[in-house]
Design an enzyme around this catalytic site. Structure first.
Site, short mmCIF file in Angstrom:
data_model
loop_
_atom_site.label_atom_id
_atom_site.label_comp_id
_atom_site.label_asym_id
_atom_site.label_seq_id
_atom_site.Cartn_x
_atom_site.Cartn_y
_atom_site.Cartn_z
N GLY A 41 1.15 -1.14 -0.23
CA GLY A 41 -0.12 0.27 0.07
C GLY A 41 0.77 1.28 -0.17
O GLY A 41 1.92 0.87 -0.39
N LYS A 52 10.07 9.81 4.00
CA LYS A 52 11.04 9.82 5.49
C LYS A 52 12.36 9.58 5.05
O LYS A 52 13.16 9.98 5.70
CB LYS A 52 10.46 9.12 6.75
CG LYS A 52 9.45 9.54 7.56
CD LYS A 52 8.48 10.67 6.41
CE LYS A 52 6.94 10.69 7.25
NZ LYS A 52 6.20 11.32 6.18
N GLY A 179 -0.15 23.84 -1.93
CA GLY A 179 -1.18 22.85 -0.87
C GLY A 179 -0.11 23.67 1.01
O GLY A 179 0.70 23.33 0.22
N GLY A 270 -3.83 17.47 -0.87
CA GLY A 270 -5.05 16.58 -0.40
C GLY A 270 -5.31 14.65 -1.16
O GLY A 270 -4.65 14.67 -2.26
N ASP A 311 -7.25 4.72 5.55
CA ASP A 311 -7.39 5.69 4.90
C ASP A 311 -8.45 5.93 4.13
O ASP A 311 -9.10 7.19 4.10
CB ASP A 311 -6.60 6.30 4.10
CG ASP A 311 -5.22 5.86 5.03
OD1 ASP A 311 -5.26 6.17 5.97
OD2 ASP A 311 -4.24 6.85 4.08
N HIS A 444 18.70 14.43 32.64
CA HIS A 444 19.45 15.49 32.45
C HIS A 444 20.96 15.60 31.61
O HIS A 444 21.78 14.59 32.00
CB HIS A 444 20.03 16.68 33.41
CG HIS A 444 21.20 17.91 33.02
ND1 HIS A 444 20.23 18.98 32.34
CD2 HIS A 444 22.06 17.49 32.52
CE1 HIS A 444 20.86 19.71 32.53
NE2 HIS A 444 22.55 19.46 33.12
#
Length: 460
Positions: A41, A52, A179, A270, A311, A444
């Protein structure tokens, strides 16, 4: 009559659909998995994995150019986009091959072709290698995903989308991005760092309209600091060839019409659902006004026994939500337990740099719901680790319930913003209050140590 009958049919191999048919087969069911394109997909082939991977190359170029700030001398930095593309392709191929190896299971049949409904529980498949098959099952799961929304303005010029832009082997001289959503911003900053001039055109008044105004404003500041031109309230009206393979875009602004000339045009406006080819009307499956499949909280469509995941059902389009859809359907179909989408916290990260990590309610959404809230915001420049690594852009922001101190949502723009957001999300899942976070001992010097200061602001 169907050519073959199965216990379950899964249409599409997007993130959730990659795993569910395997688990159904392991549970002893006879399963047909239908895929018309590449296994895996959008996420594997044209979404998360490739983008990425390319973002990582862009960040390395950006960091190399900053070497002098850290006392590190480097020579001129250039980007070989063909090599970036090959690295991306190798990453995608590896992920896809890894998935293909999982399908060699008894009871699981991969059928390559495009499916459409011929009835509530029957599907006809136009086979990739020719011919058709009709199959049936009492349970059908649709995971066919979405595709880039095509550009619909006057003019005839080559237009890139989020898939084709990753196949370029030469850098655009000037990339014009239509966009101002997550996809457009990620690609815009990526190609700016590769070396292109970039203009982002957003028709709305702000980029990333789902975010709070201060988040959107900070992102624009970061992009402009990187040398990107960002135009808002700029509506594209037409596009035309400008000679020499270039394009000219006309936009309407409050000050009148403006012309933008570039070498390449990217439409990032979109995505639309892959429902047309499915012929859902033949099964009686209801769609919403945008063509997405309507489901209830158990992911069931208007047809009992037919489910949709990922989706194609609308809502936030994130891989991890598709994964959770898989967990829900695994519980319902295999474990025979009730599990729903109700009240799930939706986290996400936008892989601009610095990252934007978001979870839960925005300040705007909380106020719109009439909640009594308190808001704290800490600039990354107040975080010791951010100062040490020279990554001080952005801020941490958290929204809490004024009465209970429970965390309702957060936004983190900063180095590893998605990872810091996830710590806050875990606190939300654990029902920790702002006081517990302010008093926690964080190592820290880590970026997460800034959470002490952020949450302590409520007690100041």
């Amino acid at each position: 009559m169907a050519d073959a009958h199965y216990d379950a049919i899964v249409i599409g191999t997007s993130q959730g659909g990659r795993f569910l048919p395997v688990e159904l087969a392991k549970a002893g069911q006879k399963v047909a998995l239908v895929e018309r394109g590449l296994l895996g997909g959008v996420c594997v082939n044209t979404g998360c994995t490739p983008t990425k991977t390319m973002v990582a190359s862009a960040r390395l170029a950006y960091q190399a150019r900053r070497g002098a700030e850290y006392g590190v001398r480097t020579g001129p930095v250039s980007v070989d986009l063909a090599v970036v593309r090959e690295r991306k392709r190798a990453m995608v191929a590896g992920a896809r091959d890894n998935y293909a190896g999982r399908l060699a299971l008894d009871g699981l049949e991969l059928i390559e072709g495009e499916a459409h409904f011929t009835g509530p529980k029957t599907v006809e498949i136009a086979l990739t290698n020719g011919g058709t098959r009709e199959i049936s099952a009492p349970v059908i799961i649709i995971d066919a995903g979405t595709r880039p929304k095509p550009l619909a303005i006057a003019g005839d010029v080559p237009v890139l989308d989020s898939t084709s832009i990753m196949e370029l082997d030469e850098l655009p001289e000037h990339l014009v991005v239509l966009g101002g959503g997550y996809i457009g911003l990620e690609f815009g900053q990526m190609f700016r760092r590769f070396g292109s001039e970039v203009t982002i055109v957003q028709s709305a008044a702000r980029v990333m309209m789902a975010e709070d105004d201060d988040v959107s404003d900070e992102v624009v500041t970061i992009l402009r600091d990187d040398g990107i031109t960002v135009l808002t309230s700029a509506t594209p009206v037409r596009v035309e060839p400008a000679g020499g393979g270039r394009v000219r875009l006309a936009v309407r602004t409050d000050d009148g019409e403006e012309q933008i000339e570039g070498s390449h045009l990217l439409a990032a406006i979109g995505r639309v659902p892959n429902t047309e080819a499915l012929a859902p009307e033949a099964a009686g499956i209801r769609l919403d006004e945008r063509g997405f499949i309507e489901v209830d909280e158990y992911l069931e469509t208007s047809v009992p026994g037919v489910y949709a995941m990922g989706d194609i059902k609308g809502g936030p389009a994130f891989t991890h939500l598709s994964n959770d859809d898989y967990r829900i359907l695994h519980a319902i179909l295999i474990d025979h337990e009730k599990r729903s989408t109700r009240d799930r916290i939706v986290p996400y990260a936008v892989f601009i740099d610095p990252q934007l990590g978001r979870a839960g309610l925005t300040e705007r959404a909380a106020r719109a719901q009439g909640r009594a809230i308190r808001v704290a915001k800490l600039p990354m420049s107040a975080v010791i680790r951010a100062l040490e690594i020279g990554e001080t852009r952005g801020f941490m922001k958290v929204v809490v319930d004024a009465d209970t101190g429970q965390i309702l949502g957060c936004a983190v723009i900063g180095s590893e913003g998605g990872e810091i957001m996830t710590m806050i999300q875990i606190a939300m899942l654990g029902k920790l209050t702002h006081t517990a976070m302010a008093d926690a001992i964080f190592t820290h010097p880590l970026l997460a140590e800034g959470l002490n200061s952020l949450f302590a602001m409520f007690d100041a």
